[in-house]
Design an enzyme around this catalytic site. Structure first.
Site, PDB file in Angstrom:
ATOM      1  N   ASP A  35       0.846  -1.195   0.000  1.00  0.00           N
ATOM      2  CA  ASP A  35       0.000   0.000   0.000  1.00  0.00           C
ATOM      3  C   ASP A  35       0.879   1.242   0.000  1.00  0.00           C
ATOM      4  O   ASP A  35       1.950   1.214   0.603  1.00  0.00           O
ATOM      5  CB  ASP A  35      -0.802   0.018   1.308  1.00  0.00           C
ATOM      6  N   TYR A  72       2.096   4.814   1.460  1.00  0.00           N
ATOM      7  CA  TYR A  72       2.006   5.449   2.785  1.00  0.00           C
ATOM      8  C   TYR A  72       0.770   6.345   2.809  1.00  0.00           C
ATOM      9  O   TYR A  72       0.425   6.989   1.821  1.00  0.00           O
ATOM     10  CB  TYR A  72       3.248   6.292   3.058  1.00  0.00           C
ATOM     11  N   PHE A 105       7.917   1.930  -0.572  1.00  0.00           N
ATOM     12  CA  PHE A 105       8.862   2.122   0.535  1.00  0.00           C
ATOM     13  C   PHE A 105       9.552   3.490   0.531  1.00  0.00           C
ATOM     14  O   PHE A 105      10.178   3.872   1.508  1.00  0.00           O
ATOM     15  CB  PHE A 105       9.940   1.017   0.564  1.00  0.00           C
TER      16      PHE A 105
END
Length: 225
Positions: free
Chosen positions: A68, A70, A81
């Site tokens: 997903d 952030y 990431f």
């Protein structure tokens, strides 16, 4: 879809043309239009496809799969990431950098923007490409996973000698889509604080990736940021 349908790299546009014409994608677009009318959605519309635009199909050497985007303000910018420069590193990214430091002996990065990896052929792909602000997982099951599964299958079918880094069970469930006769798959627990000590630390995926690429006569990734 306006800004929710930004330009996408031609190599992906061609390879995924059937997906864009599929009914599920029309439903996904309609869902996103409604979401944006009622809520804040991350990442900004112009960078939803940033992973694909930064790493065209013919340049993919490595695939890192996230789940997903952030969901906090200013964090998501279309690369799994990764966070824009100046944004605090989320815990999973901190752990990725710790393993990178241990594995390769390079300095702990001063920024969390992984665009330099993407530009070298590391596809930083989330399974779901959007999220409602402050509500993790809110855009799961709306069609993005069908689309990103098609991205994985396209790489598996049309490329060879790609390294797939599957961190955590969610990413590892995608292994069945990858032709392991043509590609190199590395698996480890997720780098989140909940599982990082179960084998992510010490997995040495960064050096193993480069060893494989070199063995195939390919340029290794410069992981330093």
């Amino acid at each position: 879809m306006g800004e929710i349908n930004p330009k996408i790299d031609d190599s992906w546009k061609s390879a995924l043309s059937k997906e864009f014409e599929n009914e599920y994608f029309s439903e996904l677009k309609n869902f996103l239009i409604q979401e944006k009318q009622a809520h804040i959605v991350y990442p900004p519309g112009g960078v939803i496809f940033e992973a694909l635009n930064r790493t065209p199909l013919q340049r993919v050497k490595v695939v890192i799969l996230g789940q997903d985007p952030y969901h906090g303000p200013g964090q998501a910018h279309g690369l799994c990431f990764s966070v824009p420069e100046g944004v605090a590193f989320p815990p999973s990214l901190q752990n990725i950098f710790r393993e990178l430091q241990t594995d390769l002996g390079i300095d702990y990065p001063l920024k969390g923007d992984l665009s330099a990896w993407a530009d070298q052929g590391v596809l930083l792909l989330n399974a779901t490409l959007t999220v409602r602000a402050n509500l993790a997982g809110s855009h799961q099951g709306r069609g993005w996973e069908i689309f990103t599964d098609a991205v994985i299958r396209t790489i598996s079918d049309l490329r060879e000698n790609v390294v797939f880094l599957l961190w955590g069970k969610y990413a590892q469930n995608k292994k069945s889509m990858i032709d392991i006769g043509k590609h190199f798959v590395l698996e480890a627990p997720h780098p989140s604080p909940l599982s990082v000590y179960r084998g992510f630390f010490g997995c040495r995926h960064f050096s193993k990736t480069n060893e494989f690429l070199i063995s195939k006569g390919l340029q290794p990734i410069n992981w330093a940021l």
